[in-house]
Design a protein around this motif. Structure first.
Motif, PDB file in Angstrom:
ATOM      1  N   ILE A 268       0.837  -1.210   0.000  1.00 11.42           N
ATOM      2  CA  ILE A 268       0.000   0.000   0.000  1.00 11.42           C
ATOM      3  C   ILE A 268       0.869   1.256   0.000  1.00 11.42           C
ATOM      4  O   ILE A 268       0.584   2.233  -0.714  1.00 11.42           O
ATOM      5  N   ASP A 269       1.933   1.252   0.780  1.00  9.85           N
ATOM      6  CA  ASP A 269       2.864   2.392   0.777  1.00  9.85           C
ATOM      7  C   ASP A 269       3.466   2.608  -0.608  1.00  9.85           C
ATOM      8  O   ASP A 269       3.623   3.755  -1.052  1.00  9.85           O
ATOM      9  N   ILE A 270       3.794   1.517  -1.293  1.00 12.16           N
ATOM     10  CA  ILE A 270       4.352   1.623  -2.645  1.00 12.16           C
ATOM     11  C   ILE A 270       3.308   2.190  -3.605  1.00 12.16           C
ATOM     12  O   ILE A 270       3.611   3.040  -4.455  1.00 12.16           O
ATOM     13  N   ILE A 271       2.073   1.726  -3.478  1.00 13.79           N
ATOM     14  CA  ILE A 271       0.993   2.236  -4.332  1.00 13.79           C
ATOM     15  C   ILE A 271       0.814   3.742  -4.139  1.00 13.79           C
ATOM     16  O   ILE A 271       0.609   4.497  -5.100  1.00 13.79           O
ATOM     17  N   LYS A 272       0.899   4.195  -2.905  1.00 14.92           N
ATOM     18  CA  LYS A 272       0.719   5.616  -2.611  1.00 14.92           C
ATOM     19  C   LYS A 272       1.939   6.460  -2.992  1.00 14.92           C
ATOM     20  O   LYS A 272       1.817   7.685  -3.141  1.00 14.92           O
ATOM     21  N   ASN A 273       3.090   5.798  -3.139  1.00 13.14           N
ATOM     22  CA  ASN A 273       4.331   6.535  -3.453  1.00 13.14           C
ATOM     23  C   ASN A 273       5.102   5.810  -4.552  1.00 13.14           C
ATOM     24  O   ASN A 273       6.217   5.320  -4.351  1.00 13.14           O
ATOM     25  N   GLN A 274       4.496   5.762  -5.738  1.00 15.16           N
ATOM     26  CA  GLN A 274       5.114   5.023  -6.845  1.00 15.16           C
ATOM     27  C   GLN A 274       6.492   5.555  -7.213  1.00 15.16           C
ATOM     28  O   GLN A 274       7.342   4.800  -7.690  1.00 15.16           O
ATOM     29  N   GLU A 275       6.720   6.850  -6.990  1.00 15.86           N
ATOM     30  CA  GLU A 275       8.012   7.437  -7.373  1.00 15.86           C
ATOM     31  C   GLU A 275       9.173   6.788  -6.616  1.00 15.86           C
ATOM     32  O   GLU A 275      10.329   6.848  -7.061  1.00 15.86           O
ATOM     33  N   THR A 276       8.860   6.146  -5.490  1.00 16.92           N
ATOM     34  CA  THR A 276       9.901   5.433  -4.731  1.00 16.92           C
ATOM     35  C   THR A 276      10.562   4.367  -5.587  1.00 16.92           C
ATOM     36  O   THR A 276      11.780   4.154  -5.526  1.00 16.92           O
ATOM     37  N   LEU A 277       9.765   3.690  -6.414  1.00 14.73           N
ATOM     38  CA  LEU A 277      10.314   2.636  -7.266  1.00 14.73           C
ATOM     39  C   LEU A 277      11.291   3.195  -8.287  1.00 14.73           C
ATOM     40  O   LEU A 277      12.318   2.576  -8.587  1.00 14.73           O
ATOM     41  N   GLU A 278      11.001   4.369  -8.832  1.00  9.66           N
ATOM     42  CA  GLU A 278      11.908   4.987  -9.803  1.00  9.66           C
ATOM     43  C   GLU A 278      13.239   5.330  -9.150  1.00  9.66           C
ATOM     44  O   GLU A 278      14.312   5.117  -9.725  1.00  9.66           O
ATOM     45  N   ASP A 279      13.180   5.869  -7.936  1.00 10.00           N
ATOM     46  CA  ASP A 279      14.411   6.205  -7.217  1.00 10.00           C
ATOM     47  C   ASP A 279      15.245   4.950  -6.949  1.00 10.00           C
ATOM     48  O   ASP A 279      16.478   4.950  -7.085  1.00 10.00           O
ATOM     49  N   MET A 280      14.582   3.870  -6.576  1.00 11.15           N
ATOM     50  CA  MET A 280      15.292   2.632  -6.269  1.00 11.15           C
ATOM     51  C   MET A 280      15.890   1.999  -7.524  1.00 11.15           C
ATOM     52  O   MET A 280      16.977   1.400  -7.483  1.00 11.15           O
ATOM     53  N   LYS A 281      15.195   2.117  -8.640  1.00 14.69           N
ATOM     54  CA  LYS A 281      15.728   1.567  -9.892  1.00 14.69           C
ATOM     55  C   LYS A 281      16.996   2.296 -10.309  1.00 14.69           C
ATOM     56  O   LYS A 281      17.910   1.691 -10.888  1.00 14.69           O
ATOM     57  N   ALA A 282      17.073   3.575 -10.000  1.00 13.93           N
ATOM     58  CA  ALA A 282      18.298   4.326 -10.298  1.00 13.93           C
ATOM     59  C   ALA A 282      19.458   3.806  -9.449  1.00 13.93           C
ATOM     60  O   ALA A 282      20.604   3.735  -9.917  1.00 13.93           O
ATOM     61  N   ARG A 283      19.164   3.399  -8.220  1.00 16.84           N
ATOM     62  CA  ARG A 283      20.215   2.880  -7.333  1.00 16.84           C
ATOM     63  C   ARG A 283      20.661   1.485  -7.744  1.00 16.84           C
ATOM     64  O   ARG A 283      21.853   1.189  -7.790  1.00 16.84           O
ATOM     65  N   ILE A 284      19.696   0.611  -8.068  1.00 16.02           N
ATOM     66  CA  ILE A 284      20.067  -0.767  -8.386  1.00 16.02           C
ATOM     67  C   ILE A 284      20.787  -0.865  -9.725  1.00 16.02           C
ATOM     68  O   ILE A 284      21.543  -1.811  -9.963  1.00 16.02           O
ATOM     69  N   SER A 285      20.602   0.117 -10.583  1.00 18.26           N
ATOM     70  CA  SER A 285      21.276   0.104 -11.882  1.00 18.26           C
ATOM     71  C   SER A 285      22.791   0.239 -11.746  1.00 18.26           C
ATOM     72  O   SER A 285      23.534  -0.060 -12.677  1.00 18.26           O
ATOM     73  N   LYS A 286      23.240   0.681 -10.568  1.00 20.23           N
ATOM     74  CA  LYS A 286      24.679   0.862 -10.335  1.00 20.23           C
ATOM     75  C   LYS A 286      25.297  -0.323  -9.611  1.00 20.23           C
ATOM     76  O   LYS A 286      26.492  -0.312  -9.285  1.00 20.23           O
ATOM     77  N   LEU A 287      24.488  -1.362  -9.341  1.00 17.73           N
ATOM     78  CA  LEU A 287      24.968  -2.508  -8.572  1.00 17.73           C
ATOM     79  C   LEU A 287      25.023  -3.759  -9.446  1.00 17.73           C
ATOM     80  O   LEU A 287      24.313  -3.872 -10.442  1.00 17.73           O
ATOM     81  N   SER A 288      25.872  -4.689  -9.050  1.00 16.52           N
ATOM     82  CA  SER A 288      25.941  -5.977  -9.742  1.00 16.52           C
ATOM     83  C   SER A 288      26.308  -7.069  -8.751  1.00 16.52           C
ATOM     84  O   SER A 288      27.171  -6.887  -7.893  1.00 16.52           O
ATOM     85  N   LEU A 289      25.645  -8.203  -8.887  1.00 11.96           N
ATOM     86  CA  LEU A 289      25.944  -9.375  -8.067  1.00 11.96           C
ATOM     87  C   LEU A 289      26.170 -10.600  -8.949  1.00 11.96           C
ATOM     88  O   LEU A 289      25.975 -11.732  -8.520  1.00 11.96           O
ATOM     89  N   SER A 290      26.576 -10.379 -10.196  1.00 10.96           N
ATOM     90  CA  SER A 290      26.840 -11.501 -11.089  1.00 10.96           C
ATOM     91  C   SER A 290      28.274 -11.412 -11.613  1.00 10.96           C
ATOM     92  O   SER A 290      28.884 -10.342 -11.629  1.00 10.96           O
ATOM     93  N   ASP A 291      28.781 -12.542 -12.017  1.00 11.81           N
ATOM     94  CA  ASP A 291      30.129 -12.610 -12.587  1.00 11.81           C
ATOM     95  C   ASP A 291      30.058 -12.223 -14.058  1.00 11.81           C
ATOM     96  O   ASP A 291      30.355 -13.013 -14.949  1.00 11.81           O
ATOM     97  N   GLU A 292      29.667 -10.979 -14.300  1.00  6.19           N
ATOM     98  CA  GLU A 292      29.436 -10.523 -15.671  1.00  6.19           C
ATOM     99  C   GLU A 292      30.723 -10.438 -16.482  1.00  6.19           C
ATOM    100  O   GLU A 292      30.693 -10.466 -17.715  1.00  6.19           O
ATOM    101  N   ASN A 293      31.871 -10.337 -15.812  1.00  3.38           N
ATOM    102  CA  ASN A 293      33.156 -10.250 -16.515  1.00  3.38           C
ATOM    103  C   ASN A 293      33.899 -11.582 -16.554  1.00  3.38           C
ATOM    104  O   ASN A 293      35.091 -11.623 -16.882  1.00  3.38           O
ATOM    105  N   ASN A 294      33.198 -12.671 -16.214  1.00  4.79           N
ATOM    106  CA  ASN A 294      33.786 -14.016 -16.252  1.00  4.79           C
ATOM    107  C   ASN A 294      35.065 -14.115 -15.422  1.00  4.79           C
ATOM    108  O   ASN A 294      36.034 -14.787 -15.802  1.00  4.79           O
TER     109      ASN A 294
END
Length: 367
Positions: free
Chosen positions: A329-355
């Motif tokens: 419900i909090d997320i529904i009332k504050n959808q912009e929170t998801l956009e802010d979080m997507k900007a943060r997660i785009s800078k993170l990685s937890l995979s062996d993307e460089n082999n």
């Protein structure tokens, strides 16, 4: 491959969390012309994986130790003794003076065979933020070449051993994951029950979204729920028990995780190491529901990595229905929170993307 390692033994068995990263490394090694032998258990999917990959599989009768009854603990020890003798005869005695026997251990009880490995280097791949008992024990008593950590915090547990934050080996083509656009008054939610403890999520979520759809009738909810193999009929009955206005796609298992992770505004998931790594790599925002009885509470720690960086939510099992509903419900009332979080997660990685893992292993030549 001249002068490089040409033979590798994989130790991985039991659960998908250990087996699927081993599968990914095996695929990469086979492409590089490396001979792969796999030691595993009879309980997990590893034997079928080896059959599909054309890898020779060695089945060892091993069961776990922690969390078992006294009788099963005794049986576990006897089986380990038997397996150690079998391992010595099959892999050690012919290579006592060779350094070509490279062992890569992925955790779980089968990795304890590494304690008797004397004919070459040992590598460890630890998927979780809190390392499992087998990997910690192996690192304490053996000279490990490198420990590849899926989460940076795992390095703190291996004092005096060469560690490398590599991220996890995941089988996800992020180029095929389509990123959707967040729309007003609409949420596209993907739900994963997980292989363990699926029933709690499968049972709780239908009631929550029924109530939310009534409280926010103008809000469009599009649910895609992966309930786990064998759980389809039961989960459908949970949904049928409540009136709702949301759209639902219910399935046991999605063959293409790229499809599942595509066009998601929010994901509800357990917090196994591979799930957290895949969600991070797909740059989706998740509400993690850690499995309460996971050993060493490792699922909580896995989720905490992204939560601490403002890139995920967490909702523990205690009072799950109330807390998960309030959070959504909090997320529904504050959808912009998801956009802010997507900007943060785009800078993170937890995979062996460089082999890093395969490059590190193959950069050492043993003759």
């Amino acid at each position: 491959m001249s002068g490089k390692i040409k033979k590798i033994i994989i130790c991985a068995g039991g659960t998908g969390g250990h087996v699927f990263p081993a599968k990914r490394l095996s695929e990469m090694l086979l492409q590089d012309g490396v001979q792969v032998n796999w030691i595993g258990s009879s309980r997990g999917p590893e034997e079928k994986i080896c059959e599909n990959l054309g890898i020779k599989f060695y089945k060892y009768p091993l069961i776990g130790f922690r969390g078992k009854s006294y009788a099963l603990k005794i049986l576990s020890i006897f089986l380990l003794i038997f397996a150690t003798l079998k391992f010595f005869l099959e892999f050690q005695i012919r290579n006592l003076f060779s350094k070509n026997n490279v062992l890569v251990c992925f955790g779980g009880y089968v990795s304890l065979l590494g304690l008797s490995h004397i004919s070459g280097p040992i590598y460890i791949q630890e998927q979780n933020s809190v390392p499992g008992s087998a990997n910690r024990l192996l690192a304490r008593y053996k000279n490990i070449e490198t420990i590849f950590c899926g989460f940076p915090e795992a390095q703190d547990f291996f004092h005096g051993t060469k560690t490398l934050f590599s991220g996890n080996l995941i089988n996800l083509d992020t180029q095929k994951v389509h990123k959707g656009t967040l729309r007003p008054n609409e949420l596209k939610i993907k739900i994963m029950g997980g292989s363990q403890g699926a029933k709690l999520i499968n049972k709780t979520v239908p009631k929550i979204f029924s109530e939310i759809s009534k409280e926010f009738p103008e809000y469009k909810l599009l649910l895609s729920h992966q309930c786990g193999k064998g759980n389809l009929q039961e989960t459908q009955s949970f949904y049928d028990a409540y009136d709702s206005t949301y759209e639902l796609k219910l399935l046991e298992f999605e063959d293409s995780m790229e499809t599942f992770y595509s066009n998601a505004d929010l994901i509800i998931s357990r917090a196994g190491a591979l799930s957290v790594s895949e969600i991070c790599e797909s740059q989706n925002i998740a509400i993690f529901v850690p499995l309460k009885n996971s050993i060493d509470n490792h699922q909580y720690k896995n989720a905490q990595f992204l939560v601490d960086k403002g890139a995920a939510f967490m909702c523990e099992e205690d009072s799950l229905e109330e807390n998960l509903k309030n959070l959504i419900i909090d997320i529904i009332k504050n959808q912009e929170t998801l956009e802010d979080m997507k900007a943060r997660i785009s800078k993170l990685s937890l995979s062996d993307e460089n082999n890093m893992i395969i490059k590190n292993i193959l950069s050492n030549g043993y003759h």
